[in-house]
Design an enzyme around this catalytic site. Structure first.
Site, PDB file in Angstrom:
ATOM      1  N   HIS A   1     -11.639  -8.547  13.635  1.00 45.85           N
ATOM      2  CA  HIS A   1     -11.815  -9.977  13.128  1.00 45.85           C
ATOM      3  C   HIS A   1     -11.242 -11.103  13.952  1.00 45.85           C
ATOM      4  O   HIS A   1     -10.201 -10.639  14.461  1.00 45.85           O
ATOM      5  CB  HIS A   1     -11.224  -9.873  11.594  1.00 45.85           C
TER       6      HIS A   1
ATOM      7  N   TYR B   1     -15.407 -20.550   8.410  1.00 48.93           N
ATOM      8  CA  TYR B   1     -14.183 -21.197   7.645  1.00 48.93           C
ATOM      9  C   TYR B   1     -13.403 -22.143   8.706  1.00 48.93           C
ATOM     10  O   TYR B   1     -13.107 -21.452  10.029  1.00 48.93           O
ATOM     11  CB  TYR B   1     -13.418 -20.130   6.663  1.00 48.93           C
TER      12      TYR B   1
ATOM     13  N   ASP C   1     -14.654   4.609 -22.607  1.00 49.76           N
ATOM     14  CA  ASP C   1     -15.703   4.524 -23.700  1.00 49.76           C
ATOM     15  C   ASP C   1     -16.796   5.646 -23.435  1.00 49.76           C
ATOM     16  O   ASP C   1     -17.341   5.412 -22.633  1.00 49.76           O
ATOM     17  CB  ASP C   1     -16.493   3.126 -23.730  1.00 49.76           C
TER      18      ASP C   1
HETATM   19  C1  LIG Z   1      -7.895 -12.329  12.087  1.00 44.57           C
HETATM   20  C2  LIG Z   1      -7.621 -12.161  10.843  1.00 44.57           C
HETATM   21  C3  LIG Z   1      -7.482 -13.315  10.036  1.00 44.57           C
HETATM   22  C4  LIG Z   1      -7.048 -13.089   8.781  1.00 44.57           C
HETATM   23  N1  LIG Z   1      -6.958 -14.318   8.067  1.00 44.57           N
HETATM   24  C5  LIG Z   1      -6.715 -14.107   6.430  1.00 44.57           C
HETATM   25  C6  LIG Z   1      -6.570 -15.546   5.908  1.00 44.57           C
HETATM   26  O1  LIG Z   1      -6.716 -16.553   6.218  1.00 44.57           O
HETATM   27  N2  LIG Z   1      -6.536 -15.139   4.601  1.00 44.57           N
HETATM   28  C7  LIG Z   1      -6.239 -13.772   3.962  1.00 44.57           C
HETATM   29  O2  LIG Z   1      -5.993 -13.916   3.019  1.00 44.57           O
HETATM   30  N3  LIG Z   1      -6.063 -12.837   4.513  1.00 44.57           N
HETATM   31  C8  LIG Z   1      -6.636 -12.713   5.962  1.00 44.57           C
HETATM   32  N4  LIG Z   1      -6.599 -11.748   6.884  1.00 44.57           N
HETATM   33  C9  LIG Z   1      -6.441 -10.558   6.280  1.00 44.57           C
HETATM   34  C10 LIG Z   1      -4.824 -10.319   6.056  1.00 44.57           C
HETATM   35  O3  LIG Z   1      -4.119 -10.662   7.128  1.00 44.57           O
HETATM   36  C11 LIG Z   1      -4.556  -8.890   5.483  1.00 44.57           C
HETATM   37  O4  LIG Z   1      -5.441  -8.520   4.278  1.00 44.57           O
HETATM   38  C12 LIG Z   1      -3.256  -8.499   5.207  1.00 44.57           C
HETATM   39  O5  LIG Z   1      -2.282  -9.151   6.170  1.00 44.57           O
HETATM   40  C13 LIG Z   1      -2.853  -7.049   5.065  1.00 44.57           C
HETATM   41  O6  LIG Z   1      -1.847  -6.782   4.691  1.00 44.57           O
HETATM   42  P1  LIG Z   1      -1.383  -5.367   4.689  1.00 44.57           P
HETATM   43  O7  LIG Z   1       0.341  -5.454   4.106  1.00 44.57           O
HETATM   44  O8  LIG Z   1      -2.108  -4.718   3.661  1.00 44.57           O
HETATM   45  O9  LIG Z   1      -1.319  -4.804   6.131  1.00 44.57           O
HETATM   46  P2  LIG Z   1      -0.421  -5.037   7.217  1.00 44.57           P
HETATM   47  O10 LIG Z   1       0.064  -6.447   7.333  1.00 44.57           O
HETATM   48  O11 LIG Z   1      -0.951  -4.331   8.315  1.00 44.57           O
HETATM   49  O12 LIG Z   1       0.839  -4.046   6.751  1.00 44.57           O
HETATM   50  C14 LIG Z   1       0.869  -2.505   6.952  1.00 44.57           C
HETATM   51  C15 LIG Z   1       2.094  -1.934   7.460  1.00 44.57           C
HETATM   52  O13 LIG Z   1       2.181  -0.672   7.279  1.00 44.57           O
HETATM   53  C16 LIG Z   1       2.989  -0.311   8.396  1.00 44.57           C
HETATM   54  N5  LIG Z   1       2.630   1.095   8.435  1.00 44.57           N
HETATM   55  C17 LIG Z   1       1.772   1.818   8.745  1.00 44.57           C
HETATM   56  N6  LIG Z   1       1.823   3.088   8.977  1.00 44.57           N
HETATM   57  C18 LIG Z   1       3.275   3.348   8.701  1.00 44.57           C
HETATM   58  C19 LIG Z   1       3.721   4.638   8.612  1.00 44.57           C
HETATM   59  N7  LIG Z   1       3.497   5.796   8.967  1.00 44.57           N
HETATM   60  N8  LIG Z   1       5.134   4.437   8.319  1.00 44.57           N
HETATM   61  C20 LIG Z   1       5.731   3.236   8.099  1.00 44.57           C
HETATM   62  N9  LIG Z   1       5.132   1.981   7.939  1.00 44.57           N
HETATM   63  C21 LIG Z   1       3.657   2.236   8.325  1.00 44.57           C
HETATM   64  C22 LIG Z   1       2.437  -1.173   9.691  1.00 44.57           C
HETATM   65  O14 LIG Z   1       3.518  -1.041  10.743  1.00 44.57           O
HETATM   66  C23 LIG Z   1       2.295  -2.422   8.989  1.00 44.57           C
HETATM   67  O15 LIG Z   1       3.268  -3.163   9.102  1.00 44.57           O
HETATM   68  C24 LIG Z   1      -6.866 -11.892   8.189  1.00 44.57           C
HETATM   69  C25 LIG Z   1      -6.812 -10.655   8.913  1.00 44.57           C
HETATM   70  C26 LIG Z   1      -7.384 -10.990  10.277  1.00 44.57           C
HETATM   71  C27 LIG Z   1      -7.519  -9.555  11.072  1.00 44.57           C
END
Ligand SMILES: Cc1cc2nc3c(=O)[nH]c(=O)nc-3n(C[C@H](O)[C@H](O)[C@H](O)COP(=O)(O)OP(=O)(O)OC[C@H]3O[C@@H](n4cnc5c(N)ncnc54)[C@H](O)[C@@H]3O)c2cc1C
Length: 847
Positions: free
Chosen positions: A231, A256, A584
């Site tokens: 994205h 947006y 249900d």
């Molecule tokens: C370009 C872009 C723009 C966006 N803009 C928006 C926005 O404006 N508003 C919005 O609401 N959302 C937005 N999003 C989406 C949003 O950023 C994500 O939905 C959100 O950050 C996801 O958070 P998370 O904690 O699920 O994942 P992550 O932030 O990826 O965190 C997951 C973590 O798990 C860790 N991990 C993985 N495997 C392991 C392991 N084996 N052991 C230990 N740690 C591990 C990773 O290192 C990572 O830090 C955007 C996304 C993108 C790509």
């Protein structure tokens, strides 16, 4: 800080989701919670997010979750000592087509019912708010004063700081390498800190590993179908854009934007998204992809049309990162197939906005057993076994992404990765011009377009010839070429639309309700009332519970009295501690120690998990049995031609019988309010049984019929649908299901069943062409009171019907107003059910 040997809970992932889950677990009083992150906090997807927090979503629960977030984020600085940089600038959502205006009005109407602050503006008013906009094509705009944006990394850090203040310990540079599972329950996590290995015992583990969640889940053998998709957004050079600029969504142009550093940040969805094809997502910290400006071109041009100043401005930054998408564009939350192992992932580009609500829901679910909101739409148990197929998940996720900002019309069907699960009679349905819908991978008949012809009473022939036509088609075209036949059915349907009579056109509901509609639905209802309808409900989820403790254990979780003789069928609910309805279903006592539970197509995995979570040993036998429902006053005559068995057994009774050469379990139940049976047979007999029933029924005026007819008829009978009329947020007392609750035994949730302050009421709209689809606001005495849980047109009673929870004491005859797409339509509260209130047609043998 030393890693402990054991913890009460381990949260995997230091992105915004993991930090919020840890914070909310601690807020609910859990100590000894640890969070482990393989890199530094936020270095997966969160750090580079665009930071938008837009509250308005297409589902009530998602909107409520983000409303909670938008309330929490401005307070975080005070709560945690760390300021996430909240900009409470409000948000505009533009509409440039009549359809989008209609969607905006529907969303605005629904928003009113749960306290979402918003108003509808003209294009000129939107421009007054943001002079940079070109609004020549803007027909309306929604203004959401509670929207805003913030710094994503600071948000995650603020939540982490709040968690630490409450005792959570955070370990970065700590990678999860294994998950220990003993007897189907998680028992700990294995970790690597550089070359050092460690293990922590824990019976609660939450996977919040973003795009890597699928990979982490596989360490325990569970399927979390996240698909990493790329994205992109860009940031322009500064050109004096005020920091007070509201955020803007322009869904018709799929872009947006907001202010960033005196310039503008522009993000966009594209029709040709790309999967991040990697076996090890987020292996490296801060992964970004090379800018792909050709792919962004359309978004940029759309944004420049909306903000002409962009045409004179240069781009100084491109952010192209990975985000976890899901097969249906909804989050993946809840407990996995391994007890104690939870997931919070798949946030489809609004994880930042949702994170506050995600943390709240997950913590309540883990600590209290069920969250405050109805989360079935996000429950990761909503998929079937095919969730483990990466090709299925990828095809679905790409489809969801590419249609992200498209209007979601209720009843409109997606086409990716279909057909998948098919009833044995599917080929026959295709031959008869079935209009298929999809649920949990199953192809189900919405209606048979071939029924759109004249009604039987006018001399029409069911299914354009019913069984004989089907046979004819089979003989000429061959059953192997089903796809071709289905295509033929679609063509026939288009042609049929062209042939719609004036009466049909007049009957077509106004607005959205008339978009996915056919005159065939009415014909199917009338045939079921006057003769019979044959419905394929093979996709029903069927669960079996057996053993000498089966009755005792079921009695504990079911609100109904199951201690009845073998052959009895009981309609019952499973309740949570708050008395809310978790499931249900019907329970058939097949033998002293054997029970079969039948529940909705999409609910089997969920309901089975609920039962297993309460100590029952459940076998899912869905695939073992086909199910056809034969309902209508001629059903007895029709089945009589095929069976020598006594068919006069009573309502809510089940019997083993033969139908033609096929062994069948016949259950005298109905979901349409007509006499008849659900007929279950082993799957391999399914096609034979369907053919036999079609052949026997056609001379009696029987028609094959679909789910849209069922939905119309069940509304007339007041039969509730779980997930709409009844949910974990409603009790049987409120829902008018007190009759199904046993007075003579104890069961889970009983102590919470009190006199209700509201009850589910049946409404009849003054204008029968205005038809509700669920979610419409309801006003009582001019004030917002509720929203429609489900609605539709009842062809047997010729009324537009809606259900809504209204304050206790509301009585038949009371007047309300229902907001159908921006128009307030008068409606009357009526006694229910509208059709056959004494249930004579169900309980007695047809005359
Ligand atoms: C370009 C872009 C723009 C966006 N803009 C928006 C926005 O404006 N508003 C919005 O609401 N959302 C937005 N999003 C989406 C949003 O950023 C994500 O939905 C959100 O950050 C996801 O958070 P998370 O904690 O699920 O994942 P992550 O932030 O990826 O965190 C997951 C973590 O798990 C860790 N991990 C993985 N495997 C392991 C392991 N084996 N052991 C230990 N740690 C591990 C990773 O290192 C990572 O830090 C955007 C996304 C993108 C790509």
């Amino acid at each position: 800080m030393e890693l402990p040997n054991s913890a009460r809970a381990v949260v995997i992932g230091g992105g915004v989701a993991g930090c919020s889950v840890a914070y909310h677990l601690a807020r609910l009083g859990w100590s000894e919670v640890i969070l482990v992150e393989r890199h530094e906090l936020t270095e997966g997807t969160t750090w580079h997010s665009a930071g938008f927090v837009g509250q308005l979503r297409s589902t009530v629960t998602q909107t409520k979750m983000i409303m909670y977030s938008a309330g929490l984020y401005p307070e975080l600085a005070e709560l945690t000592g760390m300021d996430p940089g909240w900009h409470g600038v409000g948000g505009l959502r533009l509409a440039t087509t009549p359809e989008r205006v209609e969607e905006s009005l529907r969303l605005a109407g629904a928003g009113e019912t749960y306290g979402l602050g918003l108003s509808v503006l003209s294009g000129a008013e939107a421009k007054e708010m943001l002079p940079l906009l070109d609004v020549r094509d803007v027909r309306a705009a929604l203004w959401l004063p509670g929207d805003g944006w913030l710094d994503p990394a600071l948000l995650a850090r603020a939540l982490a700081a709040g968690a630490e203040k409450l005792g959570v310990r955070i370990f970065t540079g700590t990678r999860v390498t294994g998950l220990d599972v003993v007897g189907g329950e998680v028992s700990g996590v294995r970790l690597a800190l550089g070359a050092e290995e460690w293990s922590v015992q824990a019976d609660t583990v939450v996977i919040a590993a973003g795009a890597a969640s699928g990979r982490v889940g596989r360490l325990a053998g569970v399927d979390i179908p996240v698909v990493p998709i790329k994205h992109q957004y860009v940031v322009t050079e500064p050109f004096d854009v005020p920091s007070s600029m509201p955020t803007v969504r322009d869904p018709d142009n799929i872009v947006y934007f907001r202010e960033e550093g005196g310039g503008i940040l522009v993000g966009g969805y594209i029709r040709t998204p790309e999967i991040w094809d990697t076996g090890n997502p987020l292996e490296e910290p801060r992964t970004l992809f090379a800018a792909d400006m050709p792919k962004f071109q359309e978004s940029w041009e759309s944004a420049a049309r909306r903000v002409p100043a962009l045409g004179r401005t240069g781009i100084v930054k491109v952010v192209h990162g990975p985000e976890a998408f899901t097969p249906d564009g909804e989050f993946l939350l809840g407990e996995t197939a391994v007890r104690g192992l939870w997931a919070a992932a798949g946030f489809c580009v609004h994880g930042l906005a949702a994170a506050g609500g995600v943390g709240k829901i997950m913590a309540e679910w883990i600590v209290d057993g069920s969250p405050e909101y109805d989360v079935f739409g996000m429950d990761l148990r909503r998929f079937g076994g095919h969730a483990r197929s990466s090709s299925w998940a990828r095809a679905k996720a790409l489809d969801s992404y590419s249609k992200y900002y498209d209007i979601v019309y209720p009843g409109e069907e997606r086409t990716a990765a279909r057909p998948l699960r098919r009833s044995p009679a599917w080929v026959r349905h295709a031959e008869l011009g079935a209009e298929f819908g999809e649920k949990s991978g199953w192809e189900r008949v919405n209606w048979f377009e071939s029924n759109a012809g004249p009604s039987p009473e006018a001399g029409g022939v069911p299914g354009r010839g019913g069984a004989s036509e089907a046979r004819e088609l089979r003989e000429t075209e061959g059953v192997g070429e089903v796809q071709e036949v289905q295509e033929g059915g679609r063509e026939a349907q288009k042609a049929q639309r062209g042939r719609e009579t004036r009466g049909d056109r007049e009957a077509r509901p106004a607005g959205w309700a008339g978009r996915v509609w056919s005159p065939a639905i009415r014909q199917e209802c009338l045939a079921t009332r006057d003769a019979a309808g044959l419905f394929d409900q093979t996709s029903f989820s069927k669960l079996e519970i057996s053993g000498h403790q089966a009755l005792m254990r079921l009695q504990r979780v079911c609100a109904g009295q199951l201690d009845r003789p073998p052959g009895s069928i009981v309609y019952t609910q499973l309740l949570n501690e708050r008395g809310g309805i978790e499931a249900d279903l019907t329970v058939t006592r097949l033998a002293e120690d054997r029970f079969r539970l039948v529940t909705g197509t999409a609910f089997g995995v969920h309901d089975a998990a609920w039962l297993r979570g309460h100590g029952l040993d459940v076998r899912d036998v869905t695939s073992a049995h086909a199910c056809y429902c034969l309902w209508g006053p001629r059903a007895l005559d029709i089945l009589g031609t095929l069976s020598d068995d006594d068919l006069t057994f009573g309502y809510m009774r089940a019997r083993e019988i033969s139908v033609g050469n096929v062994p069948v379990l016949a259950q005298r139940v109905t979901f349409v309010g007509e006499f008849g049976w659900e007929l279950y047979c082993p799957s391999e007999y399914g096609l034979t049984l369907w053919d036999a029933l079609m052949e026997a029924g056609t001379p009696y005026g029987m028609r094959p019929a679909g789910y849209r007819a069922i939905d119309s008829m069940r509304l007339e009978k007041g039969y509730r649908v779980w997930g709409m009329d009844i949910t974990p947020e409603t009790t049987p007392v409120e829902a008018g299901l007190g009759f199904a609750v046993a007075k003579d035994k104890d069961f889970l949730g009983r102590s919470a069943l009190e006199a209700a302050a509201r009850s589910l009421a049946c409404l009849v709209l003054d204008d029968p062409r205005q038809v509700c689809l669920a979610g419409e606001p309801v006003r009582l005495g001019g004030a917002p009171a509720s929203r429609v849980t489900s609605g539709g047109y009842g062809h047997r009673v010729e009324r537009s019907i809606a259900y809504a929870y209204l304050p206790a004491g509301t009585a038949p005859g009371d007047r309300v107003e229902v907001g159908v797409t921006g128009t307030w339509v008068g409606a009357t509260v009526v006694a229910e059910p509208l059709y056959d209130p004494a249930s004579d047609r169900i309980r007695h043998l047809p005359a």
